[in-house]
Design a protein around this motif. Structure first.
Motif, mmCIF file in Angstrom:
data_model
loop_
_atom_site.group_PDB
_atom_site.id
_atom_site.type_symbol
_atom_site.label_atom_id
_atom_site.label_comp_id
_atom_site.label_asym_id
_atom_site.label_seq_id
_atom_site.Cartn_x
_atom_site.Cartn_y
_atom_site.Cartn_z
ATOM 1 N N GLY A 152 -35.748 -50.270 10.779
ATOM 2 C CA GLY A 152 -35.334 -49.198 9.883
ATOM 3 C C GLY A 152 -33.892 -48.762 9.949
ATOM 4 O O GLY A 152 -33.557 -47.679 9.462
ATOM 5 N N GLU B 1 -35.975 -50.041 4.124
ATOM 6 C CA GLU B 1 -36.460 -49.933 5.501
ATOM 7 C C GLU B 1 -37.253 -51.158 5.941
ATOM 8 O O GLU B 1 -37.281 -51.487 7.121
ATOM 9 N N SER C 141 -37.373 -44.405 11.181
ATOM 10 C CA SER C 141 -38.163 -44.567 9.961
ATOM 11 C C SER C 141 -38.307 -43.227 9.254
ATOM 12 O O SER C 141 -38.203 -42.163 9.873
ATOM 13 N N ARG D 181 -45.027 -45.438 10.784
ATOM 14 C CA ARG D 181 -44.292 -46.707 10.931
ATOM 15 C C ARG D 181 -43.729 -46.826 12.345
ATOM 16 O O ARG D 181 -43.648 -47.945 12.888
#
Length: 304
Positions: free
Chosen positions: A62, A131, A256, A261
């Protein structure tokens, strides 16, 4: 005029490698898309310390890591198979996207004999739509990074655009990032078009109004202000900023817009689903045992 002053905190990345950690800060987690900043060195690269200072393979998601050296030399290896030496004035720009691992090691005996390493490491958070992009890596040579010289001012554009300078460093959101050197008594101003702007004083002192600021401090400015910045002694600055991306969670090396995530990335690293660099796969940094939620742990440990 100056919205907040961030005093760098001391952190250790192992024997011989002390860093000044600037971002994230509890009252200023990001400046534009910049979410992390470390100033490493100058350090003594004695041969007996070389091995303990190596940054073993570790993961990211990310974000883009941006490495810029004042002095010394590092060898970068990543899970894409890239092996790249970075030297002063160059930029290593690695975009982690959906997941990458890399290491940074000290391998040149000639560099060790010079007893010098000093670098700035920043992380740039990615917009949501990038991302989960495919990981990538680029090294940019000094001749690819435009330089401006004026009365007592030297500046190199690392990425983005500012002061009429542009380059081909691949970025994912509006930002600017420069290395600036000022002679004593030189005057300097901020770029105007970006909404979030900061200056990290790597060396020297600056005066704004009646206040003097010193090395190891980051100054984050109010939007729209145009202060007169005067160097009271020769200074090295990292000038950066851009447009905000919204809330980001950070845990260890993971960034993130979504908490879940981060949890997935933790499990991916534990289970070996993020590959190691093919030419540096015999050791790695294990996932830390940390009970804090991602947003409550704003201090990643590896330098990169």
């Amino acid at each position: 005029m100056v919205k907040i002053v961030i005093d760098a905190r001391q952190a250790s990345l192992g024997e011989g490698m002390k860093v000044k950690r600037i971002l994230p800060f509890r009252k200023q987690r990001m400046v534009g898309p910049f979410i992390f900043m470390d100033h490493g060195g100058p350090v003594d690269l004695r041969p007996d310390l070389k091995k303990s200072m190596d940054v073993l393979p570790h993961p990211h998601i990310g974000l883009s890591t941006v490495s810029y050296l004042f002095s010394g030399e590092l060898v970068h290896r990543d899970s894409l198979g890239v092996q790249q030496v970075i030297r002063p004035g160059e930029v290593n720009w690695m975009t982690a996207g959906s997941g990458i691992s890399h290491s940074e090691r000290f391998e040149d005996p000639g560099i060790l004999s010079e007893n010098s390493l000093e670098l700035i490491q920043t992380w740039v958070a990615l917009p949501e739509k990038y991302e989960e992009a495919q990981p990538s890596f680029e090294n940019y040579k000094p001749e690819e990074l435009p330089v401006y010289t004026g009365k007592g001012v030297w500046m190199r554009l690392i990425a983005g655009d500012a002061y009429g300078l542009k380059n081909d460093v691949s970025t994912h959101s509006p930002l600017f990032y420069l290395h600036v050197k000022l002679d004593k008594e030189a005057r300097f101003g901020l770029p105007e078009k970006h909404s979030e702007r900061g200056i990290y004083i790597a060396k020297g002192k600056l005066k704004i109004g009646s206040t003097v600021y010193s090395a190891g401090q980051m100054l984050v400015f109010e939007p729209g202000v145009d202060p007169v910045i005067i160097a009271t002694e020769p200074a090295d600055l990292m000038v950066l900023g851009g447009e905000p991306l919204g809330e980001r969670y950070i845990w260890w090396n993971f960034v993130s817009s979504r908490k879940e995530r981060i949890e997935q990335a933790k499990e991916d690293w534990k289970q070996g689903r993020i590959l190691l660099p093919p030419t540096d796969d015999e050791e790695f940094i294990p996932l830390p045992e940390n009970p804090f939620k991602p947003r409550d742990n704003p201090s990643p440990e590896p330098l990169s």
